[in-house]
Scaffold this motif. Structure first.
Motif, PDB file in Angstrom:
ATOM      1  N   THR A 160      53.329  47.106  34.007  1.00 13.28           N
ATOM      2  CA  THR A 160      53.180  46.024  33.010  1.00 13.28           C
ATOM      3  C   THR A 160      52.146  46.407  31.947  1.00 13.28           C
ATOM      4  OG1 THR A 160      51.482  44.920  34.319  1.00 13.28           O
ATOM      5  CG2 THR A 160      53.735  44.190  34.677  1.00 13.28           C
ATOM      6  N   LYS A 161      51.710  47.643  32.001  1.00 10.70           N
ATOM      7  CA  LYS A 161      50.710  48.171  31.054  1.00 10.70           C
ATOM      8  C   LYS A 161      49.455  47.297  31.023  1.00 10.70           C
ATOM      9  CE  LYS A 161      53.934  50.823  28.316  1.00 10.70           C
ATOM     10  NZ  LYS A 161      54.058  51.789  29.409  1.00 10.70           N
ATOM     11  N   GLY A 162      49.038  46.868  32.206  1.00 12.71           N
ATOM     12  CA  GLY A 162      47.780  46.151  32.325  1.00 12.71           C
ATOM     13  C   GLY A 162      47.845  44.655  32.099  1.00 12.71           C
ATOM     14  N   ARG A 163      49.048  44.118  31.857  1.00 11.08           N
ATOM     15  CA  ARG A 163      49.122  42.661  31.647  1.00 11.08           C
ATOM     16  C   ARG A 163      48.858  41.912  32.961  1.00 11.08           C
ATOM     17  NH1 ARG A 163      53.679  43.805  28.980  1.00 11.08           N
ATOM     18  NH2 ARG A 163      54.948  42.707  30.484  1.00 11.08           N
ATOM     19  N   TYR A 164      49.359  42.475  34.058  1.00 10.57           N
ATOM     20  CA  TYR A 164      49.136  41.882  35.384  1.00 10.57           C
ATOM     21  C   TYR A 164      47.627  41.887  35.676  1.00 10.57           C
ATOM     22  CZ  TYR A 164      49.137  41.818  40.537  1.00 10.57           C
ATOM     23  OH  TYR A 164      48.891  41.534  41.853  1.00 10.57           O
ATOM     24  N   LEU A 165      47.114  40.787  36.205  1.00  7.63           N
ATOM     25  CA  LEU A 165      45.671  40.667  36.418  1.00  7.63           C
ATOM     26  C   LEU A 165      45.128  41.727  37.380  1.00  7.63           C
ATOM     27  CD1 LEU A 165      45.315  36.784  36.670  1.00  7.63           C
ATOM     28  CD2 LEU A 165      44.330  38.245  34.911  1.00  7.63           C
ATOM     29  N   GLY A 166      45.926  42.103  38.340  1.00 11.44           N
ATOM     30  CA  GLY A 166      45.508  43.181  39.238  1.00 11.44           C
ATOM     31  C   GLY A 166      44.821  42.677  40.496  1.00 11.44           C
ATOM     32  N   PRO A 167      44.775  43.538  41.524  1.00  7.63           N
ATOM     33  CA  PRO A 167      44.296  43.118  42.844  1.00  7.63           C
ATOM     34  C   PRO A 167      42.822  42.706  42.885  1.00  7.63           C
ATOM     35  CG  PRO A 167      45.461  45.230  42.955  1.00  7.63           C
ATOM     36  CD  PRO A 167      45.269  44.930  41.517  1.00  7.63           C
ATOM     37  N   ALA A 168      41.955  43.429  42.207  1.00  8.61           N
ATOM     38  CA  ALA A 168      40.520  43.124  42.329  1.00  8.61           C
ATOM     39  C   ALA A 168      40.202  41.755  41.740  1.00  8.61           C
ATOM     40  CB  ALA A 168      39.694  44.197  41.628  1.00  8.61           C
ATOM     41  N   ALA A 169      40.768  41.465  40.572  1.00  9.62           N
ATOM     42  CA  ALA A 169      40.514  40.180  39.925  1.00  9.62           C
ATOM     43  C   ALA A 169      41.049  39.043  40.789  1.00  9.62           C
ATOM     44  CB  ALA A 169      41.167  40.156  38.547  1.00  9.62           C
ATOM     45  N   LEU A 170      42.234  39.232  41.355  1.00 10.23           N
ATOM     46  CA  LEU A 170      42.833  38.173  42.175  1.00 10.23           C
ATOM     47  C   LEU A 170      42.045  37.988  43.471  1.00 10.23           C
ATOM     48  CD1 LEU A 170      46.580  38.984  41.482  1.00 10.23           C
ATOM     49  CD2 LEU A 170      45.280  37.027  40.644  1.00 10.23           C
ATOM     50  N   ASN A 171      41.550  39.089  44.001  1.00  7.54           N
ATOM     51  CA  ASN A 171      40.735  39.001  45.212  1.00  7.54           C
ATOM     52  C   ASN A 171      39.449  38.222  44.941  1.00  7.54           C
ATOM     53  OD1 ASN A 171      40.268  40.051  48.037  1.00  7.54           O
ATOM     54  ND2 ASN A 171      38.434  40.788  47.013  1.00  7.54           N
ATOM     55  N   ARG A 172      38.868  38.471  43.778  1.00  6.46           N
ATOM     56  CA  ARG A 172      37.647  37.751  43.398  1.00  6.46           C
ATOM     57  C   ARG A 172      37.959  36.255  43.209  1.00  6.46           C
ATOM     58  NH1 ARG A 172      32.540  36.913  44.056  1.00  6.46           N
ATOM     59  NH2 ARG A 172      31.460  36.078  42.253  1.00  6.46           N
ATOM     60  N   ILE A 197      45.640  32.126  37.797  1.00  4.95           N
ATOM     61  CA  ILE A 197      46.291  33.085  38.716  1.00  4.95           C
ATOM     62  C   ILE A 197      47.771  32.725  38.952  1.00  4.95           C
ATOM     63  CG2 ILE A 197      44.142  33.758  39.869  1.00  4.95           C
ATOM     64  CD1 ILE A 197      46.395  31.831  41.971  1.00  4.95           C
ATOM     65  N   GLY A 198      48.126  31.476  38.675  1.00  2.00           N
ATOM     66  CA  GLY A 198      49.529  31.065  38.835  1.00  2.00           C
ATOM     67  C   GLY A 198      50.362  31.307  37.591  1.00  2.00           C
ATOM     68  N   SER A 199      49.721  31.867  36.549  1.00  2.00           N
ATOM     69  CA  SER A 199      50.440  32.100  35.289  1.00  2.00           C
ATOM     70  C   SER A 199      51.357  33.320  35.412  1.00  2.00           C
ATOM     71  CB  SER A 199      49.441  32.296  34.152  1.00  2.00           C
ATOM     72  OG  SER A 199      48.742  33.506  34.357  1.00  2.00           O
ATOM     73  N   ARG A 231      53.391  38.224  39.918  1.00  2.00           N
ATOM     74  CA  ARG A 231      53.779  39.569  39.483  1.00  2.00           C
ATOM     75  C   ARG A 231      53.713  40.584  40.631  1.00  2.00           C
ATOM     76  NH1 ARG A 231      55.619  41.379  34.263  1.00  2.00           N
ATOM     77  NH2 ARG A 231      54.914  39.837  32.762  1.00  2.00           N
ATOM     78  N   CYS A 232      52.923  40.265  41.648  1.00  2.00           N
ATOM     79  CA  CYS A 232      52.702  41.230  42.741  1.00  2.00           C
ATOM     80  C   CYS A 232      54.011  41.512  43.485  1.00  2.00           C
ATOM     81  CB  CYS A 232      51.656  40.674  43.707  1.00  2.00           C
ATOM     82  SG  CYS A 232      51.420  41.692  45.173  1.00  2.00           S
TER      83      CYS A 232
END
Lengths: 123, 243
Positions: free
Chosen positions: B162-174, B194-196, B202-203
């Motif tokens: 997604t070229k970085g559009r997805y928030l990613g695991p670390a941010a979601l974990n936080r 996170i529900g956007s 996206r995961c």
């Protein structure tokens, strides 16, 4: 004593491509890729199967080959789908590697049994 | 003495139009890590080699690189484990600034997006302690140790695609850790983020984040927990039962 420096001139090459990261993929990534590719292949095989029935009215190798490919792909894809459902329900988040190998084993067993039955029915 | 054969991705924006691989050979030493190899090359063969590091003991999360295709902390990756044929590249999904040092802005921007700090319900109230042995603390115990090294972000196939559009695991974990904190007032706001579109849905549960985390956190698990919370929030909204 310091090592003798071995000076190697830099060898120009391409920038890191996605391919450079493939060897680092873990089981989960391979499970994801295999499920997607088996799904896509299954779609192609179903089309091939359909057209082999339409275009070649007599029973032959083409039908048998597509039948068998479909059996193997359905068996794997179905169990892999079950793994996805489990993971979505939060089951096996720590044991996903074992679940993947279980899925592969169950898929192979089911495909083997189905192929055997098919071979007996349509020798 | 055994030799380590090493290919390192090099890129100097002031000289090179694009990156290239350079080959080096280093004499292996006992208990050597990938970071030791990089220091040896920098000290003895090529002073211009750029990479990041700070603590050298796997605490700071600064020395993230890709070793043989896998994101790793250079200081915590022994040669015994990685082997004597090394391909060392910058972390994926972040552009190299120079050689192995990447611009981590995309990673921290996604981290920033989830409101990564504690928002007290009553700013004037004294901080209420959550005892280490309590049930509430137990829920996030496994996901607290993040050192924001960015390896999970670099390893995630969805971040890359997604070229970085997805928030990613670390941010979601936080986000999960803060949402689970009963003292925090921004949970509802975070759940909306996170529900956007670029959040938890996206995961693809590829477990790459869990595979590479040097602190053995399983963000895939926390993302599943967040999905449940996100569904709960949507249902509550649907039936008019609060935020």
């Amino acid at each position: 004593m310091p090592d003798e420096p071995v000076v190697a001139p830099p060898t120009p090459a391409r920038a890191p491509l996605r391919l450079n990261y493939v060897r680092g993929y873990g089981v989960g990534m391979w499970a994801f890729l295999l499920q997607r590719f088996s799904g896509l292949l299954l779609m192609l095989v179903i089309f091939a199967h359909f057209w082999s029935r339409v275009l070649v009215p007599s029973w032959g190798l083409a039908q048998k080959a597509t039948d068998m490919a479909m059996i193997v792909l359905v068996a794997y894809h179905a169990f892999a789908g079950l793994r996805v459902v489990l993971v979505d329900l939060g089951v096996g988040m720590r044991t996903q590697r074992a679940i993947f190998w279980g899925v592969v084993a169950l898929g192979l067993l089911t495909a083997g049994a189905a192929l055997l039955a098919y071979q007996q029915r349509f020798p | 003495m055994e030799e380590i054969s090493c290919r390192i991705y090099r890129y100097d924006p002031e000289i090179d139009k694009k990156g290239y691989w350079a080959s080096y050979r280093v004499t292996r030493q006992p208990q050597m890590t990938v970071l030791d190899v990089l220091f040896k090359i920098q000290g003895e063969q090529d002073l211009s080699l750029a990479f990041r590091c700070a603590c050298r003991v796997g605490m700071c999360g600064t020395c993230g690189v890709t070793v043989n295709g896998r994101p790793r902390l250079a200081c915590s990756t022994s040669i015994d484990e990685a082997g004597t044929e090394l391909d060392i590249a910058p972390m994926r999904s972040m552009l190299p600034i120079k050689d192995l040092a990447v611009d981590m802005a995309p990673f921290f921007e996604s981290y920033q997006a989830i409101i990564p700090y504690f928002v007290p319900r009553d700013p004037d109230a004294p901080p209420a302690a959550i005892p280490p042995g309590s049930e509430e603390r137990g829920i996030i115990d496994e996901s607290l140790e993040c050192i924001t090294c960015g390896l999970c972000y670099a390893g995630c196939g969805v971040v890359a695609s997604t070229k970085g559009r997805y928030l990613g695991p670390a941010a979601l974990n936080r986000a999960y850790n803060l949402i689970q904190d009963s003292r925090d007032a921004a949970g509802s706001e975070r759940l909306a983020i996170i529900g956007s579109e670029d959040g938890v849905w996206r995961c693809h549960v590829q477990f790459a984040c869990a595979d590479v985390c040097p602190k053995h956190i399983n963000p895939a698990h926390t993302i599943q927990q967040l999905r449940r919370k996100s569904v709960g929030r949507r249902l509550r909204k649907l039936f008019g039962l609060g935020k």
